[in-house]
Design a protein around this motif. Structure first.
Motif, PDB file in Angstrom:
ATOM      1  N   UNK A  87       0.830  -1.205   0.000  1.00 25.35           N
ATOM      2  CA  UNK A  87       0.000   0.000   0.000  1.00 25.35           C
ATOM      3  C   UNK A  87       0.867   1.260   0.000  1.00 25.35           C
ATOM      4  N   UNK A  88       1.993   1.210   0.743  1.00 27.73           N
ATOM      5  CA  UNK A  88       2.897   2.363   0.787  1.00 27.73           C
ATOM      6  C   UNK A  88       3.833   2.414  -0.421  1.00 27.73           C
ATOM      7  N   UNK A  89       3.853   1.322  -1.207  1.00 25.66           N
ATOM      8  CA  UNK A  89       4.697   1.211  -2.404  1.00 25.66           C
ATOM      9  C   UNK A  89       6.168   1.381  -2.072  1.00 25.66           C
ATOM     10  N   UNK A  90       6.586   0.637  -1.045  1.00 29.20           N
ATOM     11  CA  UNK A  90       7.984   0.661  -0.627  1.00 29.20           C
ATOM     12  C   UNK A  90       8.439  -0.759  -0.349  1.00 29.20           C
ATOM     13  N   UNK A  91       9.734  -0.948  -0.224  1.00 27.19           N
ATOM     14  CA  UNK A  91      10.294  -2.207   0.226  1.00 27.19           C
ATOM     15  C   UNK A  91       9.917  -2.413   1.695  1.00 27.19           C
ATOM     16  N   UNK A  92       9.785  -3.675   2.133  1.00 20.21           N
ATOM     17  CA  UNK A  92       9.357  -3.905   3.519  1.00 20.21           C
ATOM     18  C   UNK A  92      10.328  -3.307   4.532  1.00 20.21           C
ATOM     19  N   UNK A  93      11.575  -3.126   4.139  1.00 21.91           N
ATOM     20  CA  UNK A  93      12.547  -2.529   5.056  1.00 21.91           C
ATOM     21  C   UNK A  93      12.274  -1.050   5.288  1.00 21.91           C
ATOM     22  N   UNK A  94      11.466  -0.435   4.433  1.00 21.01           N
ATOM     23  CA  UNK A  94      11.215   1.004   4.537  1.00 21.01           C
ATOM     24  C   UNK A  94       9.763   1.331   4.892  1.00 21.01           C
ATOM     25  N   UNK A  95       9.027   0.337   5.366  1.00 21.21           N
ATOM     26  CA  UNK A  95       7.638   0.582   5.775  1.00 21.21           C
ATOM     27  C   UNK A  95       7.611   1.553   6.950  1.00 21.21           C
ATOM     28  N   UNK A  96       6.716   2.515   6.858  1.00 23.86           N
ATOM     29  CA  UNK A  96       6.526   3.460   7.966  1.00 23.86           C
ATOM     30  C   UNK A  96       5.389   2.967   8.861  1.00 23.86           C
ATOM     31  N   UNK A  97       5.666   2.912  10.160  1.00 24.92           N
ATOM     32  CA  UNK A  97       4.678   2.424  11.106  1.00 24.92           C
ATOM     33  C   UNK A  97       4.029   3.578  11.849  1.00 24.92           C
ATOM     34  N   UNK A  98       2.784   3.367  12.236  1.00 24.24           N
ATOM     35  CA  UNK A  98       2.078   4.325  13.084  1.00 24.24           C
ATOM     36  C   UNK A  98       2.028   3.774  14.501  1.00 24.24           C
ATOM     37  N   UNK A  99       1.706   4.652  15.443  1.00 26.79           N
ATOM     38  CA  UNK A  99       1.696   4.231  16.846  1.00 26.79           C
ATOM     39  C   UNK A  99       0.700   3.093  17.086  1.00 26.79           C
ATOM     40  N   UNK A 100      -0.452   3.138  16.399  1.00 15.91           N
ATOM     41  CA  UNK A 100      -1.477   2.104  16.601  1.00 15.91           C
ATOM     42  C   UNK A 100      -1.029   0.741  16.094  1.00 15.91           C
ATOM     43  N   UNK A 101      -0.024   0.712  15.185  1.00 20.13           N
ATOM     44  CA  UNK A 101       0.451  -0.554  14.649  1.00 20.13           C
ATOM     45  C   UNK A 101       1.044  -1.439  15.746  1.00 20.13           C
ATOM     46  N   UNK A 102       1.598  -0.834  16.771  1.00 20.53           N
ATOM     47  CA  UNK A 102       2.172  -1.598  17.884  1.00 20.53           C
ATOM     48  C   UNK A 102       1.091  -2.455  18.543  1.00 20.53           C
ATOM     49  N   UNK A 103      -0.059  -1.843  18.834  1.00 20.45           N
ATOM     50  CA  UNK A 103      -1.152  -2.579  19.457  1.00 20.45           C
ATOM     51  C   UNK A 103      -1.651  -3.701  18.548  1.00 20.45           C
ATOM     52  N   UNK A 104      -1.668  -3.460  17.237  1.00 18.56           N
ATOM     53  CA  UNK A 104      -2.131  -4.465  16.291  1.00 18.56           C
ATOM     54  C   UNK A 104      -1.202  -5.680  16.278  1.00 18.56           C
ATOM     55  N   UNK A 105       0.111  -5.429  16.295  1.00 18.18           N
ATOM     56  CA  UNK A 105       1.077  -6.529  16.272  1.00 18.18           C
ATOM     57  C   UNK A 105       1.007  -7.340  17.562  1.00 18.18           C
ATOM     58  N   UNK A 106       0.896  -6.671  18.700  1.00 18.55           N
ATOM     59  CA  UNK A 106       0.780  -7.375  19.979  1.00 18.55           C
ATOM     60  C   UNK A 106      -0.498  -8.213  20.006  1.00 18.55           C
ATOM     61  N   UNK A 107      -1.585  -7.689  19.431  1.00 14.15           N
ATOM     62  CA  UNK A 107      -2.845  -8.442  19.372  1.00 14.15           C
ATOM     63  C   UNK A 107      -2.693  -9.689  18.504  1.00 14.15           C
ATOM     64  N   UNK A 108      -1.954  -9.593  17.395  1.00 14.16           N
ATOM     65  CA  UNK A 108      -1.708 -10.775  16.562  1.00 14.16           C
ATOM     66  C   UNK A 108      -0.905 -11.823  17.322  1.00 14.16           C
ATOM     67  N   UNK A 109       0.050 -11.367  18.115  1.00 18.59           N
ATOM     68  CA  UNK A 109       0.850 -12.295  18.915  1.00 18.59           C
ATOM     69  C   UNK A 109      -0.028 -13.005  19.950  1.00 18.59           C
ATOM     70  N   UNK A 110      -0.886 -12.237  20.617  1.00 14.98           N
ATOM     71  CA  UNK A 110      -1.787 -12.824  21.612  1.00 14.98           C
ATOM     72  C   UNK A 110      -2.747 -13.817  20.966  1.00 14.98           C
ATOM     73  N   UNK A 111      -3.274 -13.473  19.788  1.00 11.06           N
ATOM     74  CA  UNK A 111      -4.190 -14.372  19.079  1.00 11.06           C
ATOM     75  C   UNK A 111      -3.479 -15.658  18.669  1.00 11.06           C
ATOM     76  N   UNK A 112      -2.211 -15.564  18.321  1.00 12.04           N
ATOM     77  CA  UNK A 112      -1.436 -16.749  17.937  1.00 12.04           C
ATOM     78  C   UNK A 112      -1.291 -17.709  19.111  1.00 12.04           C
ATOM     79  N   UNK A 113      -1.068 -17.160  20.303  1.00 19.03           N
ATOM     80  CA  UNK A 113      -0.963 -17.996  21.511  1.00 19.03           C
ATOM     81  C   UNK A 113      -2.287 -18.703  21.768  1.00 19.03           C
TER      82      UNK A 113
END
Length: 324
Positions: A87-113
């Motif tokens: 969506x950002x049209x960049x390489x994954x090494x250059x993805x820009x993250x927003x503050x809310x992305x942190x909560x999303x990643x932690x939620x994915x980790x919790x769902x995986x458990x």
């Protein structure tokens, strides 16, 4: 032998909704719940959240998680990250993250458990419902389905259905986790629901949503007496299937002298009367499947019931026997 579960995404999908619904399915897993609660309350300064997001997959070994949970999280994270890069049209090494992305990643980790602890062999999700239109994120208009969500669902070949609701109901991390764990898009011809877990969330416009995850048993289970339980047991069995309109709709069903065992919301069947469509004057319209017994005749009931919200209350407008 592992479980078969069915993820019903008719009213929203996010990783946090997944976590809540999965935990409802395994109340005995106190250790898993404690681990998930710790994860969801983890916090760090806003200025280092982006770095934490990027480093988390490499640091996952530090959590000493079961191998299955690690692998599932890694798949979900990679799907989510590649969608953001596209969506950002960049390489994954250059993805820009927003503050809310942190909560999303932690939620994915919790769902995986949670998913790993459930020990499911087959994970079914035939279709995902989402809204339409545009919403504003950081004062910028964004199309619905959200671009990352659409990229993920298309890539995973997950069918989508447009709800007549001008808002976003599916989050990118929810779509990524679903794409990572789903193994099938077909429900069996016959099955029984042995457990139901629900996860609550909100759409972009603040509307309440409910995600339902069900543990399925073989359709022949009824022959061994599975469906013959008392009314008290039936109510306890159905309690987790709570949806916002549940209490009033169940009262309505009871008033018709029905002893129900399950009342499950479903999408409108093919024969549904098209005159009952969602309009501003009639904003709510729900179909449920009722399984039980008529108290007067002792006849077994397996029917579609159609409710609409009219004059500040739910009214049953139609009943029809369900095949099977």
């Amino acid at each position: 032998m592992g479980k078969t579960i069915y993820i019903q995404c008719y009213e929203g999908l996010s990783a946090k909704m997944m976590v809540e619904a999965l935990l409802n399915l395994m109340p005995e897993q106190t250790q898993a719940k404690a681990t998930v609660d710790q994860l969801l309350t983890l916090n760090c300064p806003a200025e280092i959240k982006a770095a934490m997001i990027r480093k988390l997959p490499k640091k996952i070994k530090d959590f000493a998680l079961p191998e299955g949970a690690e692998e599932l999280f890694q798949r979900a994270y990679d799907i989510w990250l590649h969608a953001k890069a596209a969506v950002q049209r960049v390489n994954i090494a250059h993805v820009e993250f927003q503050e809310k992305d942190y909560d999303e990643v932690i939620a994915m980790l919790a769902a995986s458990i949670c998913m790993e602890r459930l020990e499911a062999d087959t994970i079914i999700c035939p279709i995902v419902y989402d809204g339409y239109g545009q919403i504003y994120i950081d004062h910028e208009p964004v199309s619905v389905p959200l671009p990352e969500t659409l990229y993920i669902l298309m890539g995973a070949e997950i069918a989508m259905h447009r709800m007549e609701r001008d808002s976003a109901w599916v989050t990118p991390e929810g779509a990524a986790f679903l794409a990572a764990c789903r193994t099938s898009d077909h429900l069996p011809e016959e099955y029984h629901v042995s457990k139901i877990g629900t996860g609550r969330g909100t759409a972009s416009d603040g509307s309440n949503g409910v995600l339902r995850i069900m543990v399925l048993e073989d359709g022949n289970a009824e022959k061994s007496g599975m469906a013959d339980f008392s009314e008290k047991e039936a109510v306890e069995k159905n309690i987790e299937a709570n949806f916002p309109e549940k209490e009033e709709i169940e009262k309505n069903i009871k008033s018709e002298h029905i002893k129900f065992t399950t009342v499950s919301p479903v999408k409108a069947p093919d024969f549904a009367d098209e005159e009952h469509t969602e309009q501003e004057s009639d904003p709510k319209d729900i179909w449920v499947v009722v399984r039980g017994k008529d108290s007067n005749t002792s006849e077994k009931i397996f029917e579609y019931w159609h409710f609409i919200y009219q004059d500040s209350r739910w009214i049953c407008k139609e009943r029809k026997k369900k095949a099977g």
